[in-house]
Scaffold this motif. Structure first.
Motif, PDB file in Angstrom:
ATOM      1  N   GLY A 214      66.910 -28.363   8.397  1.00 21.04           N
ATOM      2  CA  GLY A 214      68.055 -28.763   9.097  1.00 21.04           C
ATOM      3  C   GLY A 214      68.188 -28.452  10.466  1.00 21.04           C
ATOM      4  N   THR A 215      67.547 -27.809  10.954  1.00 23.33           N
ATOM      5  CA  THR A 215      67.538 -27.446  12.376  1.00 23.33           C
ATOM      6  C   THR A 215      66.616 -28.015  13.162  1.00 23.33           C
ATOM      7  OG1 THR A 215      68.090 -25.005  11.668  1.00 23.33           O
ATOM      8  CG2 THR A 215      67.736 -25.337  13.885  1.00 23.33           C
ATOM      9  N   PHE A 216      66.969 -28.951  14.389  1.00 18.51           N
ATOM     10  CA  PHE A 216      66.121 -29.560  15.177  1.00 18.51           C
ATOM     11  C   PHE A 216      66.823 -29.451  16.635  1.00 18.51           C
ATOM     12  CE2 PHE A 216      69.039 -33.187  14.570  1.00 18.51           C
ATOM     13  CZ  PHE A 216      69.455 -33.153  13.527  1.00 18.51           C
TER      14      PHE A 216
ATOM     15  N   MET B 299      73.614 -32.559  12.638  1.00 17.03           N
ATOM     16  CA  MET B 299      73.860 -33.112  11.252  1.00 17.03           C
ATOM     17  C   MET B 299      72.760 -33.910  10.863  1.00 17.03           C
ATOM     18  SD  MET B 299      77.742 -34.490  11.698  1.00 17.03           S
ATOM     19  CE  MET B 299      77.824 -34.660  13.422  1.00 17.03           C
ATOM     20  N   SER B 300      72.564 -33.651   9.603  1.00 18.06           N
ATOM     21  CA  SER B 300      71.418 -34.341   8.843  1.00 18.06           C
ATOM     22  C   SER B 300      71.586 -34.681   7.415  1.00 18.06           C
ATOM     23  CB  SER B 300      69.884 -33.754   8.952  1.00 18.06           C
ATOM     24  OG  SER B 300      69.845 -32.506   8.450  1.00 18.06           O
ATOM     25  N   GLY B 301      70.771 -35.434   7.035  1.00 18.53           N
ATOM     26  CA  GLY B 301      71.158 -35.800   5.324  1.00 18.53           C
ATOM     27  C   GLY B 301      71.962 -37.128   5.289  1.00 18.53           C
ATOM     28  N   HIS B 302      73.126 -37.009   4.418  1.00 18.20           N
ATOM     29  CA  HIS B 302      73.639 -38.418   4.140  1.00 18.20           C
ATOM     30  C   HIS B 302      74.952 -38.366   5.361  1.00 18.20           C
ATOM     31  CE1 HIS B 302      72.146 -38.116  -0.127  1.00 18.20           C
ATOM     32  NE2 HIS B 302      71.273 -38.967   0.599  1.00 18.20           N
ATOM     33  N   VAL B 303      74.747 -38.692   6.662  1.00 19.46           N
ATOM     34  CA  VAL B 303      75.556 -38.671   7.276  1.00 19.46           C
ATOM     35  C   VAL B 303      75.375 -40.040   8.043  1.00 19.46           C
ATOM     36  CG1 VAL B 303      74.624 -37.302   8.979  1.00 19.46           C
ATOM     37  CG2 VAL B 303      76.977 -37.508   9.335  1.00 19.46           C
ATOM     38  N   GLU B 304      76.621 -40.756   8.516  1.00 19.45           N
ATOM     39  CA  GLU B 304      76.216 -41.910   9.309  1.00 19.45           C
ATOM     40  C   GLU B 304      75.168 -42.047  10.568  1.00 19.45           C
ATOM     41  OE1 GLU B 304      76.293 -45.626   8.752  1.00 19.45           O
ATOM     42  OE2 GLU B 304      77.725 -44.635   7.322  1.00 19.45           O
TER      43      GLU B 304
ATOM     44  N   PRO C 168      73.464 -39.069  12.133  1.00 17.07           N
ATOM     45  CA  PRO C 168      72.560 -37.897  12.336  1.00 17.07           C
ATOM     46  C   PRO C 168      72.131 -37.439  13.852  1.00 17.07           C
ATOM     47  CG  PRO C 168      71.096 -39.441  11.135  1.00 17.07           C
ATOM     48  CD  PRO C 168      72.440 -40.025  11.377  1.00 17.07           C
ATOM     49  N   GLY C 169      72.190 -36.282  14.251  1.00 13.91           N
ATOM     50  CA  GLY C 169      71.722 -36.099  15.414  1.00 13.91           C
ATOM     51  C   GLY C 169      72.257 -34.492  15.813  1.00 13.91           C
TER      52      GLY C 169
ATOM     53  N   ILE D 159      73.437 -29.793   6.613  1.00 13.85           N
ATOM     54  CA  ILE D 159      72.951 -30.688   5.864  1.00 13.85           C
ATOM     55  C   ILE D 159      73.986 -31.186   4.989  1.00 13.85           C
ATOM     56  CG2 ILE D 159      71.043 -31.313   4.247  1.00 13.85           C
ATOM     57  CD1 ILE D 159      69.534 -29.011   5.350  1.00 13.85           C
TER      58      ILE D 159
ATOM     59  N   SER E  15      66.202 -32.292   4.179  1.00 14.22           N
ATOM     60  CA  SER E  15      66.857 -33.417   4.958  1.00 14.22           C
ATOM     61  C   SER E  15      66.195 -34.803   4.587  1.00 14.22           C
ATOM     62  CB  SER E  15      66.825 -33.079   6.217  1.00 14.22           C
ATOM     63  OG  SER E  15      67.969 -31.875   6.458  1.00 14.22           O
TER      64      SER E  15
ATOM     65  N   LEU F 168      66.436 -36.128   1.169  1.00 16.48           N
ATOM     66  CA  LEU F 168      67.767 -36.971   1.032  1.00 16.48           C
ATOM     67  C   LEU F 168      67.914 -38.421   1.752  1.00 16.48           C
ATOM     68  CD1 LEU F 168      70.200 -34.016   1.942  1.00 16.48           C
ATOM     69  CD2 LEU F 168      69.885 -35.067  -0.456  1.00 16.48           C
ATOM     70  N   ARG F 169      66.780 -38.510   2.551  1.00 17.18           N
ATOM     71  CA  ARG F 169      66.657 -39.864   3.387  1.00 17.18           C
ATOM     72  C   ARG F 169      65.446 -40.648   2.839  1.00 17.18           C
ATOM     73  NH1 ARG F 169      71.175 -39.970   7.237  1.00 17.18           N
ATOM     74  NH2 ARG F 169      70.497 -41.971   8.094  1.00 17.18           N
TER      75      ARG F 169
ATOM     76  N   CYS G 136      59.303 -28.543   6.157  1.00 14.75           N
ATOM     77  CA  CYS G 136      60.266 -29.003   7.175  1.00 14.75           C
ATOM     78  C   CYS G 136      59.169 -29.286   8.682  1.00 14.75           C
ATOM     79  CB  CYS G 136      61.543 -28.087   7.473  1.00 14.75           C
ATOM     80  SG  CYS G 136      62.761 -28.713   8.604  1.00 14.75           S
TER      81      CYS G 136
ATOM     82  N   GLY H 291      60.947 -30.096  11.202  1.00  9.93           N
ATOM     83  CA  GLY H 291      61.995 -30.023  12.429  1.00  9.93           C
ATOM     84  C   GLY H 291      62.464 -31.451  12.900  1.00  9.93           C
ATOM     85  N   SER H 292      62.552 -32.366  11.962  1.00  7.15           N
ATOM     86  CA  SER H 292      62.777 -33.465  12.557  1.00  7.15           C
ATOM     87  C   SER H 292      63.815 -34.059  11.652  1.00  7.15           C
ATOM     88  CB  SER H 292      61.410 -34.420  12.515  1.00  7.15           C
ATOM     89  OG  SER H 292      61.747 -35.658  13.229  1.00  7.15           O
ATOM     90  N   CYS H 293      64.731 -33.282  11.244  1.00  2.52           N
ATOM     91  CA  CYS H 293      65.639 -33.642  10.107  1.00  2.52           C
ATOM     92  C   CYS H 293      66.670 -34.587  10.577  1.00  2.52           C
ATOM     93  CB  CYS H 293      66.636 -32.153   9.659  1.00  2.52           C
ATOM     94  SG  CYS H 293      65.632 -30.969   9.473  1.00  2.52           S
ATOM     95  N   GLY H 294      67.058 -34.823  11.759  1.00  6.03           N
ATOM     96  CA  GLY H 294      67.890 -35.858  12.508  1.00  6.03           C
ATOM     97  C   GLY H 294      67.284 -37.249  12.415  1.00  6.03           C
TER      98      GLY H 294
END
Lengths: 414, 157
Positions: A87-89, A242-247, A249-250, A318, B87, B90-91, B124, B126-129
């Motif tokens: 979740g961290t980037f 923000m990642s996962g099910h979000v319009e 992410p970034g 996430i 992450s 989920l996608r 991971c 580190g490319s979750c976004g």
């Protein structure tokens, strides 16, 4: 809502190139830096209330003050770029778009610590970012910004980039130092009283990339300017993800203390495909999960999240929508922790693997209520009985997910 | 002992020696050099490194085997690493993985017979976004779709 301190140059074309970086204010804090004494710089950072942005949130000034001064042995600054918390980037954005900000921060911080050599430990997978950072370091050496004399001042500083090789646990500061010493990444026992880290027996400070990248602003504008952002106890800004099910992410830089739901709605544009939010992990997978109905009133700072039973962590959220089945999420996280446990402490090595197996059995439809009880009792075994906080994180996962989504777990067992 | 650094790596090694207080620190950088030179890390190379660092081959093996990115066996020319953590999952990382498995006719953890491709499930990246993320050797592919995978694999010789 967006406040750009660290991310100020992110949208400038070629901002990673030294010439462009300098035109946009990089290294401009150094003139003021060298007009101050090392102690003044340390005090300035201490008074700014800057907190570590790698997940722990410890006071940076407090950490720096642990270094003996004067020290008979050389002091080292070690920058933690081993970003691998799911979740961290965020650190990679700094490395990609503004590596010279990090180098400027390293110069400021090393000066305050009387350090003449800084190491950047970057995760092995970040090859592109390691190359980019190495180019920036080479540019800085060539331009006389680092090396025998920093910009002609009477101060010597070397910076060395060190690549990890794929071990999540090396993000833990003492494991990172072990790894930097050429060993397996096993976290060290913590002393009873606070101490600096020790790199081959010499005092060392380990700080996250983003923490170091916040220092130039404080040096240049003073601690009061930094405290204008954020809250009393969590001053400044942070790169939230923000990642996962979000319009959308970034990574977005906002000041501490903003509303979490507003951040998701306004900046992230809400949940993907107009669905409903079900759960959110606020700061990397190691912190307790929150149900959608719990986030009302939460503000993005260390205190508020703690008061709501979770943690700000790395600020990498996430988001999960209503279609997500929580036992699947837990299995996924267990697999991660099972794979990444360093194997040093028995409760963690055995307990995390056991949890993973039990969850697999439950998801396969062979689980019983007793298995869930065993899982919950494993949380007790994992929590507080190991050298580092890896195993407690797994305990939080067990407790928070099963506690908050009980029905889903009990629907699977006989 | 037959294994040796090539000239470039030997120079690099000597340069790095000056940058650390003790040479023990060179274990990871040197293992990387070995892996870049051979594609993987063989026993002879570990013995060679142990001599260089004044330590035992067992110590080097213990370090090399701890880190997942060091290959102690030969792997395919292209190592396709699919991120499987939350992450990305989920996608849609699972669909991406299945697509690659079907296309190459092997499962994750296996290599094709001609040793051209290896599929690895990794944690991971580190490319979750920009999930889902796939990393082929050292290059990240972000916001991956099956079409992107097809185009890239078609282009790999």
């Amino acid at each position: 809502m967006i406040k750009k301190i660290e991310s100020r140059n992110f949208n400038i074309k070629d901002s990673h190139v030294l010439q462009v970086a300098r035109q946009n204010g990089r290294y401009s804090s150094l003139e003021k830096l060298f007009s101050m004494s090392c102690e003044d710089v340390l005090n300035e950072v201490d008074k700014s209330g800057l907190r570590g942005k790698g997940g722990g949130g410890a006071a940076t000034g407090g950490k720096w003050k642990l270094v003996p001064n004067p020290s008979k042995k050389p002091t080292y600054l070690i920058v933690n770029a081993d970003e691998s918390e799911p979740g961290t980037f965020k650190d990679r954005q700094i490395l990609e778009y503004d590596p010279h900000l990090l180098l400027e921060g390293i110069i400021c911080s090393s000066y305050a610590l009387h350090a003449h050599h800084a190491y950047i430990y970057i995760r092995g997978e970040y090859v592109f970012w390691a190359k980019r950072l190495q180019i920036a370091i080479d540019e800085a050496y060539k331009a006389g910004i680092i090396g025998e004399s920093v910009l002609g001042y009477d101060y010597k500083l070397d910076i060395t980039l060190h690549r990890g090789a794929g071990a999540y646990i090396c993000g833990e500061k003492s494991a990172l130092v072990e790894s930097l010493e050429g060993k397996r990444g096993h976290p060290r026992l913590k002393p009873q009283q606070k101490e600096p880290e020790w790199f081959f027996g010499c005092p060392a400070v380990v700080n996250n990339v983003e923490t170091i990248a916040s220092v130039p602003y404080i040096v240049e504008n003073g601690f009061k300017a930094y405290r204008e952002f954020g809250t009393e106890k969590s001053p400044g800004t942070m790169l939230f993800g923000m990642s996962g099910h979000v319009e959308k992410p970034g990574i977005y830089e906002i000041q501490f203390g903003e509303s979490m739901s507003e951040f998701i709605e306004r900046i992230g544009r809400g949940i993907k495909n107009g669905k409903k939010l079900k759960a959110i992990i606020p700061g990397g997978s190691s912190v307790p999960v929150l149900r959608a109905d719990e986030i009302e009133g939460i503000t993005l700072d260390y205190e508020s999240l703690k008061a709501h039973g979770s943690s700000l962590g790395t600020g990498g959220m996430i988001l999960m929508d209503e279609s997500v089945f929580m036992p699947d999420v837990v299995k996924n996280l267990f697999e991660f922790y099972h794979h990444e446990s360093c194997g040093q402490c028995t409760p963690c090595r055995e307990g995390v693997g056991w949890s993973d197996k039990l969850m697999g059995k439950i998801l396969d439809g062979h689980g019983t209520k007793k298995d869930l009880d065993t899982l919950l009792s494993l949380s007790f075994i994992l929590n507080g009985k190991t050298i580092c906080v890896f195993a407690p994180s797994v305990a939080y996962i067990i407790d928070s997910y099963i506690g908050k989504f009980k029905d889903e777990f009990y629907s699977l067992v006989k | 002992m037959s294994w040796q650094f090539n000239a470039e790596n030997e120079n690099k090694f000597q340069d790095l020696l000056k940058r650390y207080p003790k040479k023990n620190s060179l274990a990871l950088p040197a293992l990387w050099m070995i892996q870049y030179q051979d594609g993987w890390i063989c026993e002879d190379a570990m013995k060679f490194l142990a001599k260089k660092l004044d330590t035992s081959p067992m110590d080097i093996y213990s370090v090399a085997s701890f880190y997942t990115m060091f290959h102690l066996q030969p792997i395919g020319k292209y190592n396709i690493q699919v991120c499987k953590t939350l992450s990305c999952k989920l996608r849609g990382s699972e669909d991406i993985k299945k697509h690659i498995e079907n296309r190459l006719g092997i499962k994750a953890g296996e290599s094709t017979k001609d040793m051209k491709f290896t599929i690895t499930e990794v944690e991971c990246l580190g490319s979750c976004g920009t999930a889902p993320c796939v990393c082929i050797n050292e290059d990240y592919i972000q916001n991956t779709t099956p079409q992107m995978i097809d185009e890239i694999l078609d282009g790999l010789k």
